[in-house]
Design a protein around this motif. Structure first.
Motif: not given
Lengths: 319, 358
Positions: B219-229
């Protein structure tokens, strides 16, 4: 499939396309200046509502053939009114542009139906206007076989839409105003340093998008329905948004996309005429335009590039 | 007084409350212009929702799908994706549940879970199409989800028509009792309001989304993708895989909204000419809730209460119920542009200070 059918199909396609072209042009202006406009649906709704109501009153007042033109104008102006909210929120108050667009859709859908109920004593639909646009055949050109019937026997609004495509293309790419508008959308701080008023440009672009999307909605009320109810505009604004992206934020591209969508819609009517296609479940025919759109996007368009600063509010002090 | 104002001017949980109050005021002003009585209208709204057990139960039923679609949209937002397609995923999820509910014969402890899982997977699959097209072909998910909404509508109609249609009725057969997730005793206790287990699953979904996005690596990874791909890619996170995964989960959540509407409320699926609007309302709920799971829960409660109560407004005060969409729109507007609230309060404070000097 004979040539007459193709001509008729083209003719139907243009009716669908006109509203999409006008609205997509509005979307292009707004997005080229850096303001996402997901509120096109709401702006169209506002336009269709104002057109139906004012045309009804114009008809009652005896304006005759001028009636639909009054409706069109009112639709555009009402679109501007809603666009003001979007501009105010996103440009002055730097609200999230997507959110503001959704809000426009919400408020437009709610307030128009609310007003219809109030103005027409609780009815869910405005009274029918009989004085709507009629198809106009252009002399000589409409005598060309197939194409003449397809392209040159259309509603006046269709001709207006095509003229506006040319005008906006010219303005965007050949005038200082257009260059500035695009600069503001690509790199607002660079534009600011050379003296372009970023916020003023964006306001202009968003208000124009309201005008055009309002026209778009109005054409539906003034050609197809003759009235306004909650489902007069059902998703066309989103299709126009798709046309903007599909057409790569270019007026000619968006026009092409809008005609494509219109054409795909009119296939529905035509496929029911033939023996070989009559057995296709109707649901699949209804799906066709949307499936085709996805396939075309996957196959032909590939990665599209949005204006550089799309979606970013502009802070004068930010580097 | 100044203390109160300072509380408002800070970034805090108070902004949404002010937004709600301002939204209601906007609605009241519009009602006044229309010659209606806003106090009576809002009182009728509350009376409609809390007046008797049936309407209270039905309000809860109206809130449930909004929690799911709100979570669906919020989940995608967190991964940087704009899922306009909850509407379509809702329909496909519902259709999956209908077919299992009507066509399969099994004891309840298999039948209902199977229908729920199949429906969720169908919705997830529908979301995943948009995710895959984005990841593999770079097609903007906004367009694909809009298109998939319409395809889902007609596909759903086709599937109902072909596999589960009750002849001559324009709808599917009713699902078997073994697939239904209604709660009979609670419904009877609330004058036959359509109470169902979906509500509890909705709460579970809120917890799941929170736990997944904020308490797991994936889930953390998904949020990182959302913040800054770009940063995510640099850190070795597979962005494309994340996009597909996020759209699958988002679609499954929206699918569950359709599943529980079917198995808990309608029990049959009609052939429909248009969208129900639950998916689009989910966008509004996600925005009301600031894209956080708990926020979505409160957003859905607010949205559901106001929309259900709107019928009471037209009954009790003769106000067209559409006014409530203007209220909700205004609330979202104020939530999204807290700058406006701060600006208004600042003006008020300036004026007050000026008054003190003079």
């Amino acid at each position: 499939m004979d040539l007459v059918t193709i001509g008729n199909m083209l003719n139907t396609a243009l009716v669908f396309s006109t509203a999409l072209i006008l609205t997509a042009l509005g979307g292009i202006l707004s997005e080229r200046s850096g303001v996402v406009n997901i509120g096109l649906e709401g702006l169209m709704t506002a336009g269709a509502f104002a057109a139906a109501v004012s045309a009804y009153h114009a008809q009652e007042a005896g304006f005759g053939a001028l009636t639909p033109w009054i409706g069109l104008l009112a639709g555009g102006l009402f679109g501007v009114l809603f666009a003001v909210i979007h501009a105010f929120a996103t440009i002055t108050f730097r609200a999230d542009q997507v959110v503001s667009g959704i809000v426009i859709n919400f408020i437009a859908a709610g307030s128009t139906v609310y007003l219809v109920k109030q103005l027409f004593e609780g009815a869910g639909e405005t009274s029918l206007v009989n004085e709507t646009f009629h198809k106009v055949a252009i002399p000589l050109l409409s005598d060309i076989p197939v194409i003449g019937q397809g392209l040159f026997n259309a509603y006046p609004t269709t001709y207006v839409a095509f003229i506006l495509v040319a005008v906006i293309y010219y303005v965007l790419y050949k005038t200082p105003f257009g260059l500035r508008l695009r600069a503001v959308g690509e790199h607002p701080s660079a534009a600011d340093t050379v003296g372009i008023k970023v916020l003023r440009m964006r306001y202009t672009a968003v208000l124009l998008s309201g005008l055009l999307a309002g026209f778009g909605g109005a054409t539906i009320a003034m050609t197809t329905t003759g009235s306004f109810s909650h489902n007069t505009i059902s998703g066309q604004g989103f299709i126009a948004l798709a046309a903007v992206i599909f057409g790569k934020w270019n007026p000619l591209g968006a026009m092409g996309a809008a005609i494509f969508f219109g054409f795909a819609q009119s296939i529905n009517n035509v496929l029911q005429l033939f023996d070989w296609s009559r057995d296709i479940p109707p649901e699949f025919i209804y799906m066709l335009p949307y499936v085709l759109t996805i396939l075309v996007l996957v196959g032909a368009v590939g990665r599209s590039r949005a204006p550089g600063a799309l979606g970013e509010p502009y802070f004068a002090g930010k580097r | 007084m100044n203390k109160v104002i300072r509380l408002f001017t800070k970034d805090s949980a108070v902004v949404p409350l002010v937004a709600i109050v301002l939204g209601l005021i906007v609605g009241a002003i519009i009602m006044l212009f229309g010659g209606y009585d806003p106090i009576l209208a809002y009182r009728s709204l509350l009376k409609k929702v809390f007046g008797n057990p049936y309407d209270f139960g039905e309000t809860l039923t109206a809130i449930t799908p909004l929690i799911f679609t709100g979570l669906s949209v919020a989940f995608a937002f967190r991964t940087g994706l704009f899922n306009i397609g909850a509407e379509g995923q809702y329909i496909v999820g519902m259709t999956g549940a209908t077919i299992i509910g009507v066509q399969v014969n099994a004891p309840w402890f298999i039948h209902a879970p199977l229908a729920i899982i199949v429906g969720a997977l169908c919705g997830g699959f529908w979301g995943m199409i948009a995710g895959y097209l984005k990841a593999a072909r770079g097609v903007n998910e906004v367009i694909t989800t809009i298109m998939l909404n319409w395809i889902a509508l007609h596909l759903g109609n086709y599937l109902v028509n072909t596999f589960v249609l009750e002849p001559g009725k324009g709808r599917s057969y009713f699902v078997d009792d073994s697939a239904a997730v209604t709660i009979g005793w609670l419904s009877r206790a609330m004058d036959n309001a359509r109470i169902h287990w979906g509500m509890f699953f909705a709460i579970l979904a809120v917890i799941f989304v929170y736990a997944y996005l904020w308490r797991t690596k994936s889930g953390y990874e998904l949020r990182v993708v959302g913040f800054n791909p770009d940063a995510a890619k640099y850190a070795g996170i597979n962005v494309n895989k994340g996009v597909v995964k996020a759209m699958f989960i988002s679609g499954a959540l929206a699918g569950l909204a359709g599943v529980f509407q079917l198995l808990g409320v309608f029990l049959n699926q009609p052939i429909s000419a248009g969208h129900t609007g639950h998916g689009f309302d989910g966008i509004a709920v996600a925005l009301l809730g600031g894209n956080t799971p708990l926020g979505v829960l409160f957003g859905a409660i607010l949205f559901g209460t106001l929309s259900y109560g709107a019928a009471g407004m037209s009954f009790g005060a003769d106000v067209p119920p559409e006014i409530i969409r203007i209220v909700i729109g205004s609330v979202i507007f104020f939530v999204a542009a807290p700058g406006i609230i701060r600006w208004v309060l600042k003006q008020l404070r300036l004026r007050k200070n000026k008054g003190e000097v003079a």
